[in-house]
Scaffold this active site. Sequence first.
Site, PDB file in Angstrom:
ATOM      1  N   VAL F  77     -25.157  35.335 -81.321  1.00  0.00           N
ATOM      2  CA  VAL F  77     -26.457  35.958 -81.672  1.00  0.00           C
ATOM      3  C   VAL F  77     -27.599  35.159 -81.077  1.00  0.00           C
ATOM      4  CG1 VAL F  77     -27.702  37.084 -83.286  1.00  0.00           C
ATOM      5  CG2 VAL F  77     -25.422  37.152 -83.649  1.00  0.00           C
ATOM      6  N   CYS F  78     -28.374  35.945 -80.133  1.00  0.00           N
ATOM      7  CA  CYS F  78     -29.478  34.966 -79.915  1.00  0.00           C
ATOM      8  C   CYS F  78     -30.403  34.644 -80.775  1.00  0.00           C
ATOM      9  CB  CYS F  78     -30.220  35.944 -78.612  1.00  0.00           C
ATOM     10  SG  CYS F  78     -31.982  35.229 -78.177  1.00  0.00           S
ATOM     11  N   VAL F  79     -30.994  33.468 -80.956  1.00  0.00           N
ATOM     12  CA  VAL F  79     -31.819  33.078 -82.109  1.00  0.00           C
ATOM     13  C   VAL F  79     -33.235  33.759 -82.017  1.00  0.00           C
ATOM     14  CG1 VAL F  79     -32.274  30.917 -80.750  1.00  0.00           C
ATOM     15  CG2 VAL F  79     -32.492  30.929 -83.317  1.00  0.00           C
ATOM     16  N   ALA F  82     -32.809  37.393 -82.869  1.00  0.00           N
ATOM     17  CA  ALA F  82     -32.537  37.597 -84.071  1.00  0.00           C
ATOM     18  C   ALA F  82     -33.563  37.114 -84.998  1.00  0.00           C
ATOM     19  CB  ALA F  82     -31.128  36.647 -84.493  1.00  0.00           C
TER      20      ALA F  82
END
Lengths: 129, 129, 100, 100, 119, 119
Positions: F77-79, F82
Amino acid sequence: MMGEDDFSPDVVKRFLFVNRKAPYGTVYALESLEIVLVSAAFDQDVSVVFADDGVFQLKKGQDTAGINMKNFSPTFRALDGYDVEKLYVEKESLEARGLTEDDLVIDVEVLSSEELSRIMAAQDVVISN
Amino acid sequence: MMGEDDFSPDVVKRFLFVNRKAPYGTVYALESLEIVLVSAAFDQDVSVVFADDGVFQLKKGQDTAGINMKNFSPTFRALDGYDVEKLYVEKESLEARGLTEDDLVIDVEVLSSEELSRIMAAQDVVISN
Amino acid sequence: MLHTVNKSPLDRNVLDSCLRLAARGSAILLIEDGVYGALAGGQAAPKIGGRMGDFRFYVLGPDLAARGLDDAALVDGVKVVDYGGFVDLAAERKAHQAWL
Amino acid sequence: MLHTVNKSPLDRNVLDSCLRLAARGSAILLIEDGVYGALAGGQAAPKIGGRMGDFRFYVLGPDLAARGLDDAALVDGVKVVDYGGFVDLAAERKAHQAWL
Amino acid sequence: MKFGILVNEGPFTHQASDSAYQFAKAAIGKGHEVIRVFFYHDGVNNANKLSEPQSDDRNLVKLWSELAEQHNVDLVVCVAAALRRGIKDEILAPGFRISGLGQLIEAGIIGDRLVTFGD
Amino acid sequence: MKFGILVNEGPFTHQASDSAYQFAKAAIGKGHEVIRVFFYHDGVNNANKLSEPQSDDRNLVKLWSELAEQHNVDLVVCVAAALRRGIKDEILAPGFRISGLGQLIEAGIIGDRLVTFGD
């Protein structure tokens, strides 16, 4: 699993980022630019295409104060510093929107659909949104 | 604040639900149908319009097993039991998609753009998605 | 009736649907990416220009400015409003329909 | 190159963009709401029918079935594949471009 | 005049929530009342209090919460849409409450206008 | 063959995550390897473990978690995406991890194909 800091690839692939959406109405344009900036650290052969309403991302004179959003168009000017230099805009898309190269915030190569089509076909990895 | 169970309005307003999107590609069609069903409990004057790709919501023979989603088209047949009977479909939208009334899961009134336009203009509350 | 259109006419066909189904005399307000439809130099200009007799057309100024179109030539007869003007239109007209 | 189109051609103009910019010889797979483009009786049929010499057209069967189009007449030359066929196309072709 | 507002999209991805917020502020500024903002579809994501935008970006979740507090605006998140998207009490931002779709219909009945923002 | 997959939309609202999941399952079924699924834009919402669909509906969050466990698929999941959308460790479903956009570029480099699903 390697973190991005440790990863130094031997391969150089042709990465193409395709921008077809207008800015602000959706976040795709902004978040796509964030990928392009990150990709620059990986020493790959990066190209960025603006077509359809994506050409509006580069329109000069954006002032987002009235909609309380961040104007990210100045960031396009930073691409050069990241050695992302292959920036292509489709001529037909500009014309359909009554725009010319002078309306854009950065220097780009304006290509016909046919020329652009050849460049796009030569890519290894295509990221669009 | 009143809960929906306690609320018994004296006013009757004309509520219009406009369905313009195809099913399954997005959830709007399904979640819009959920609003229509709830609205039936409020004794309002409810109309439902299907236009553009929204007419595909009513297409017979939907079988969603292969995409692992719930086939909600049978629920349209329940509308009658909820006394939601004003169901309109735009003729021009059907024709552009090569569909006829026989292709649809429920009985609807097929109207021209112009007839539909008059009905839509007479509404008090319009909910679209 | 107040209709809002928030999509670019070069990306989606929703402006066409609005122009086909909105009743004569309606107000049509272009917001968000819908403001591109108001450009005099854009391909969609004739769609709006050709219906000036049927509708009143408005475009949201803050959305124009955000997109660098503050000084762009608009289709003749399209009126620029701010969010306050949007509220006024919603209050004046009997109901709102969003074309999404 | 494998191109996928997931939008209805009657709602958005993305099929046009794909047909304009995809290189000759490409595979074009219609998925999700894009499968409506394959209908022989739909307004977009000529767009695909007219380019049979330039591209190979495919449509995702499970998405057709979900939409009640399993038995619908498709534009001549469009081939139906399942998710496994989608994987095969992605593996055969050098790269994938999603037209969104 | 009494306005109800329907927000069909989450923050960031679409401008819908931004536009709805600007509309609500302008309406209140003109002396109107915003009786309820109803969040449906991905709109329920506007109520996620874990949302943490970059420091130079607007924080829509917080802006909605503040509007609720300052102007007594009723922020209602649809329970069915929220459940499937994982918006629950434990991550619900201040000023929002979770309730049924009937609250949307009610807003249409008791309000003078219902204005919709979506994708 | 090594596949990377990019998912740009959340569960429910768009079919993108469903299509990506079906593609991943089919690829694995044919003996290919899915080295990574990267979740960007609203795609990060696929990692929200609070998601609770109706009992007769598919649960995409759970399906992705199970795929990760059974086939050792790396779900990233892209930080940045997110954080702004409020997807954090405290609500992260099993099998997902939060990391940088570099993981997407890396998937493009080390994988044989990158396949994208979005709106």
